[in-house]
Design a protein around this motif. Structure first.
Motif, PDB file in Angstrom:
ATOM      1  N   PHE A 141      70.978  30.847  37.784  1.00 40.21           N
ATOM      2  CA  PHE A 141      70.557  32.065  38.529  1.00 40.21           C
ATOM      3  C   PHE A 141      70.501  31.866  40.241  1.00 40.21           C
ATOM      4  N   THR A 142      71.419  31.573  40.657  1.00 40.86           N
ATOM      5  CA  THR A 142      71.511  31.271  42.317  1.00 40.86           C
ATOM      6  C   THR A 142      70.994  32.441  43.105  1.00 40.86           C
ATOM      7  N   SER A 143      71.489  33.614  42.576  1.00 40.84           N
ATOM      8  CA  SER A 143      70.972  34.821  43.432  1.00 40.84           C
ATOM      9  C   SER A 143      69.580  34.980  43.405  1.00 40.84           C
ATOM     10  N   THR A 144      68.903  34.825  42.213  1.00 37.97           N
ATOM     11  CA  THR A 144      67.406  34.751  42.159  1.00 37.97           C
ATOM     12  C   THR A 144      66.823  33.464  43.068  1.00 37.97           C
ATOM     13  N   LEU A 145      67.476  32.387  43.174  1.00 38.73           N
ATOM     14  CA  LEU A 145      67.235  31.276  43.793  1.00 38.73           C
ATOM     15  C   LEU A 145      67.300  31.287  45.299  1.00 38.73           C
ATOM     16  N   LYS A 146      68.149  32.212  45.655  1.00 38.42           N
ATOM     17  CA  LYS A 146      68.177  32.490  47.232  1.00 38.42           C
ATOM     18  C   LYS A 146      67.268  33.336  47.557  1.00 38.42           C
ATOM     19  N   HIS A 147      66.764  34.232  46.800  1.00 42.92           N
ATOM     20  CA  HIS A 147      65.626  35.244  47.080  1.00 42.92           C
ATOM     21  C   HIS A 147      64.334  34.377  47.040  1.00 42.92           C
ATOM     22  N   LEU A 148      64.373  33.539  46.098  1.00 39.97           N
ATOM     23  CA  LEU A 148      63.036  32.630  46.018  1.00 39.97           C
ATOM     24  C   LEU A 148      62.973  31.894  47.597  1.00 39.97           C
ATOM     25  N   ASP A 149      63.885  31.313  47.634  1.00 42.93           N
ATOM     26  CA  ASP A 149      63.831  30.558  49.039  1.00 42.93           C
ATOM     27  C   ASP A 149      63.523  31.137  50.147  1.00 42.93           C
ATOM     28  N   ASN A 150      64.156  32.487  50.275  1.00 44.49           N
ATOM     29  CA  ASN A 150      63.781  33.442  51.258  1.00 44.49           C
ATOM     30  C   ASN A 150      62.254  33.846  51.448  1.00 44.49           C
ATOM     31  N   GLU A 151      61.984  34.171  50.277  1.00 50.80           N
ATOM     32  CA  GLU A 151      60.340  34.549  50.128  1.00 50.80           C
ATOM     33  C   GLU A 151      59.657  33.565  50.480  1.00 50.80           C
ATOM     34  N   ILE A 152      59.940  32.227  50.203  1.00 49.25           N
ATOM     35  CA  ILE A 152      58.986  30.984  50.482  1.00 49.25           C
ATOM     36  C   ILE A 152      59.129  30.804  51.838  1.00 49.25           C
ATOM     37  N   LYS A 153      60.106  30.960  52.796  1.00 52.09           N
ATOM     38  CA  LYS A 153      60.315  30.840  53.976  1.00 52.09           C
ATOM     39  C   LYS A 153      59.438  31.815  54.704  1.00 52.09           C
ATOM     40  N   ALA A 154      59.313  32.921  54.173  1.00 51.56           N
ATOM     41  CA  ALA A 154      58.570  34.099  54.705  1.00 51.56           C
ATOM     42  C   ALA A 154      57.242  34.142  54.275  1.00 51.56           C
ATOM     43  N   ASP A 155      56.802  32.972  53.618  1.00 55.88           N
ATOM     44  CA  ASP A 155      55.339  33.026  53.033  1.00 55.88           C
ATOM     45  C   ASP A 155      54.284  32.994  53.882  1.00 55.88           C
ATOM     46  N   LYS A 156      53.630  34.010  53.961  1.00 56.23           N
ATOM     47  CA  LYS A 156      52.602  33.903  55.145  1.00 56.23           C
ATOM     48  C   LYS A 156      51.102  33.144  54.764  1.00 56.23           C
ATOM     49  N   GLU A 157      51.249  32.749  53.318  1.00 55.95           N
ATOM     50  CA  GLU A 157      50.149  31.894  52.833  1.00 55.95           C
ATOM     51  C   GLU A 157      50.431  30.444  53.008  1.00 55.95           C
ATOM     52  N   LYS A 158      51.685  30.219  53.493  1.00 57.95           N
ATOM     53  CA  LYS A 158      52.058  28.771  53.682  1.00 57.95           C
ATOM     54  C   LYS A 158      52.030  27.848  52.668  1.00 57.95           C
ATOM     55  N   GLY A 159      51.915  28.508  51.458  1.00 56.54           N
ATOM     56  CA  GLY A 159      51.794  27.728  50.162  1.00 56.54           C
ATOM     57  C   GLY A 159      50.498  27.082  49.862  1.00 56.54           C
ATOM     58  N   PHE A 160      49.682  27.903  50.465  1.00 61.30           N
ATOM     59  CA  PHE A 160      48.268  27.681  50.419  1.00 61.30           C
ATOM     60  C   PHE A 160      47.669  26.481  51.103  1.00 61.30           C
ATOM     61  N   ARG A 161      48.632  25.897  52.223  1.00 59.33           N
ATOM     62  CA  ARG A 161      48.153  25.020  53.036  1.00 59.33           C
ATOM     63  C   ARG A 161      47.362  25.345  54.154  1.00 59.33           C
ATOM     64  N   VAL A 162      46.187  24.964  54.055  1.00 60.52           N
ATOM     65  CA  VAL A 162      45.089  25.443  55.160  1.00 60.52           C
ATOM     66  C   VAL A 162      45.723  24.937  56.609  1.00 60.52           C
ATOM     67  N   ASP A 163      46.098  23.761  56.631  1.00 59.77           N
ATOM     68  CA  ASP A 163      46.397  23.328  57.871  1.00 59.77           C
ATOM     69  C   ASP A 163      47.682  24.160  58.490  1.00 59.77           C
ATOM     70  N   LYS A 164      48.595  24.614  57.803  1.00 57.68           N
ATOM     71  CA  LYS A 164      49.387  25.406  58.424  1.00 57.68           C
ATOM     72  C   LYS A 164      49.013  26.924  58.664  1.00 57.68           C
ATOM     73  N   ILE A 165      48.087  27.388  57.903  1.00 58.68           N
ATOM     74  CA  ILE A 165      47.563  28.581  58.433  1.00 58.68           C
ATOM     75  C   ILE A 165      46.749  28.651  59.481  1.00 58.68           C
ATOM     76  N   ILE A 166      45.964  27.511  59.863  1.00 63.58           N
ATOM     77  CA  ILE A 166      45.197  27.367  61.038  1.00 63.58           C
ATOM     78  C   ILE A 166      46.343  27.182  62.162  1.00 63.58           C
ATOM     79  N   ASP A 167      47.451  26.484  61.888  1.00 61.17           N
ATOM     80  CA  ASP A 167      48.656  26.510  63.072  1.00 61.17           C
ATOM     81  C   ASP A 167      49.183  27.698  63.423  1.00 61.17           C
ATOM     82  N   GLN A 168      49.267  28.445  62.329  1.00 59.20           N
ATOM     83  CA  GLN A 168      50.012  29.811  62.438  1.00 59.20           C
ATOM     84  C   GLN A 168      48.931  30.798  63.657  1.00 59.20           C
TER      85      GLN A 168
END
Length: 683
Positions: A21-48
């Motif tokens: 599912f390569t097209s789905t994988l590309k969409h997933l990667d794009n969504e992760i790059k634009a993830d405003k929750e930063k993968g639930f990493r608090v340090d990244k949210i504070i940095d933003q």
């Protein structure tokens, strides 16, 4: 939660790739790059949020906060709404104060013009609309407190803690529960193995021995489980809705924002200050033989009362002696531990430099002067898991915290390798600094997001770490690297001049870093602001080893002057206790050979380690590890037990504790590593 999310993302990627599912994988990667929750990493949210503040992006900051409100805050119960409101108010004030501190008057006026409709009806903003017109607002009694660094630090720490607890309390999808299930299975497997070993021991002994052992088992102490010592504090912060505008004005109060509350289990006395390292050990071990099992020397507790004096057992693969052994003297009521067994790992063929247990207590990594790294386990049997060979000399190692299967290896040619001990392959090789190629020390942040690296200039005798130290401290750098991006984040300032850092240690949550240097100075760093909080001259000569105490209000150090000193970190340079140790505990270590040959090795690994409750310290000696009781008197240490078992000087130690038994690791110049299993006695 962040680590579980990251691992799940990788598993989903692998599954999509497997299914094609390569097209789905590309969409997933794009969504992760634009993830405003930063993968639930608090340090990244504070940095933003800080990035929006520093770039004067008011619109971006408001939109990001609205997103967090829609996604997270609006789902909270009404009782927590006031806490969210106070955090938002503090964020706006943090932004306004930054515009004034940077001298950007236009952005200050813009804030009030755009926010007038929202803020004019709020009582807490009534006095703030005159702020742009107040000369020297940092000296005005109404606003001066908000210009202090303590207020900004308190706000950021409070926001960080609030988000951390919020993510921990969020209901998780079934897919993310695998991490908790894995930890539960590991705990159950370990418990089953311990019960199996106990059953085996009982079945092979006569009834009199069985009854005596049962009496011993009834004396087992109740150990406090390893936990995040800020966990209760963070939950209290949410439930009591503390105001984030609380101001701390002294250095003691400022440090208190980073330090634990010193909570102890009910009914237990507060231990003397000392540090600890969690691990795994077993009550007993069955002597098994495999192709990868090194030579063992096992000691089993006798059921008869121990004699007043004992002699060393004969050298053999298996021997039955009194648990205390000759090295510990006669077993007495005052002795805090019973030595249940002592095993030997003998796969190294040269002197050991480092020997460390990972944070889960399941694996040990040991490095010798030939640059050979052995990764091995000791529960239920001692077994080599991986052997790492290197063309370039290796000088340091450290286990990663998340995931704990990864190992950092520092070389003598300016590189650090990230090695996967399960896959048995290198993941990355980072070029640190060509001008400072000796990687002397590595320390991973407990958050798992970064590591600190100490790089030093070449010594005049090449890369031979057994050579004598330079009369003048070598130049060095202290660097922070991100383990996710594998890039350098920053270089710490080392005052008064760049110097080689010999040893580094984080506190339990990674907010503080302590270092010991070749110039004899201990430096304490604030890892929220990446600044040096304080530094002081600690030893005459180099600092060899530093550790935080159990309650993290003090720091212990061993230096070239042979002193073991406890320092109060709330009062810069103030000693709480001091003791002179013998040379075989502090180095340089000397191994004499035939025809007058002498091998000299300067300290490189950990010279002392603490038990799980911070009441006892393990140090090096010429014939094995020595255990001391920490005291509150002027004399810091009181010798209580000798582990023995070595024929060459011990150069580094580690102490891991879990369940009812603790395991002491002592590594010597002949390449032998002794693993002593101790049973703590009730006082």
């Amino acid at each position: 939660m962040a680590s579980a999310v990251e691992c799940t993302d990788e598993n989903v990627r692998e599954y999509l790739l497997y299914r094609g599912f390569t097209s789905t994988l590309k969409h997933l990667d794009n969504e992760i790059k634009a993830d405003k929750e930063k993968g639930f990493r608090v340090d990244k949210i504070i940095d933003q949020l800080q990035q929006f503040v520093q770039s004067f992006d008011l619109f971006g900051m408001k939109e990001y906060w609205r997103y967090l409100d829609r996604r997270l805050f609006c789902r909270l119960e009404d009782v927590y709404k006031s806490t969210v409101t106070k955090l938002r108010t503090s964020l706006y004030r943090y932004y306004v104060i930054n515009t004034i501190q940077k001298g950007n008057v236009e952005k200050t006026q813009e804030f009030f013009q755009k926010q007038v409709q929202e803020l004019q009806g709020q009582a807490e903003w009534r006095d703030w609309f005159i702020l742009p017109f107040v000369p020297s607002p940092e000296q005005n009694p109404t606003f001066s407190v908000y210009f202090s660094r303590q207020w900004a630090d308190t706000f950021l720490v409070s926001l960080h803690n609030f988000l951390s607890v919020l993510f921990q309390c969020m209901p998780q999808p079934v897919l993310l529960s695998f991490d908790a299930d894995v930890q539960k299975m590991i705990a159950l497997t370990d418990e089953n193995e311990q019960l199996r070993q106990m059953l085996f021991t009982l079945q092979t002994e006569n009834p009199e021995q069985r009854n005596s052992d049962q009496m011993v088992h009834h004396k087992l102490p109740l150990y406090v489980q390893n936990m995040d010592r800020l966990g209760d504090t963070e939950l209290d912060l949410v439930s009591s809705q503390r105001s984030v505008s609380t101001v701390t004005t002294t250095s003691r109060n400022f440090l208190s924002a980073f330090l634990p509350q010193g909570r102890r289990a009910p009914g237990k006395p507060a231990p003397v200050s000392a540090g600890s390292s969690p691990s795994q050990a077993a009550m007993g071990r069955k002597d098994q033989s495999t192709n990868q099992t090194p030579e063992k020397k096992v000691e089993v507790v006798e059921t008869e009362p121990p004699p007043e004096t004992c002699t060393d057992p004969p050298e053999s693969s298996t021997s039955r002696t009194n648990g205390a052994g000759a090295d510990g003297g006669g077993l007495s009521a005052e002795q805090p531990f019973i030595k249940l067994s002592q095993e030997e790992y003998g796969e190294h063929h040269s002197s050991i430099m480092h020997c460390r247990v990972d944070c889960s207590g399941r694996r040990v990594a040991s490095l010798d002067v030939d640059g050979v790294v052995k990764v091995w386990s000791f529960n239920p049997i001692m077994q080599t898991k991986a052997t790492i060979m290197s063309k370039s000399p290796l000088l340091s190692l450290e286990w990663a915290t998340k995931p704990d299967r990864l190992l950092l290896l520092g070389s003598g040619v300016g590189t650090v390798r990230l090695y996967d001990t399960e896959a048995k392959k290198n993941l990355y090789e980072m070029n640190i600094d060509d001008t400072h190629p000796r990687i002397l020390s590595l320390a991973c942040s407990p958050s798992g997001s970064s590591f600190v690296c100490s790089a030093a200039a070449p010594n005049r005798s090449g890369n031979n770490e057994s050579a004598s130290r330079l009369p003048i401290p070598a130049s060095g750098q202290l660097l922070l690297w991100d383990t996710k991006t594998v890039k350098q984040q920053l270089q710490f300032s080392l005052e008064p001049e760049p110097v080689a850092i010999n040893c580094t240690a984080f506190n339990h949550n990674g907010n503080l870093l302590v270092t010991g240097a070749a110039d004899g100075v201990i430096r304490l760093f604030d890892m929220q602001q990446y600044d040096s909080i304080m530094s002081w001259r600690a030893h005459d000569g180099e600092v060899y080893s530093v550790e935080f105490s159990y309650d993290e209000n003090t720091v212990f150090s061993i230096g070239e002057d042979g002193k073991f000193i406890q320092w109060n970190i709330h009062r810069c340079g103030v000693k709480q206790s001091e003791q002179l140790l013998p040379q075989d505990a502090t180095g340089p270590f000397v191994l004499s050979g035939y025809s007058g040959y002498k091998q000299v090795q300067v300290p490189r690994g950990r010279l002392f380690a603490f038990d799980s409750e911070g009441q006892h310290a393990l140090t090096c000696s010429s014939s094995g590890g020595l255990i001391y009781r920490l005291t509150n008197r002027e004399t810091a240490l009181e010798r209580v037990m000798a582990l023995g078992g070595h024929k060459a000087p011990v150069v580094t130690v580690d102490w891991c504790s879990a369940v009812d038994c603790g395991t002491c690791l002592t590594a010597s110049m002949d390449g032998k590593i002794k693993l002593s299993t101790l049973l703590a006695q009730k006082s």
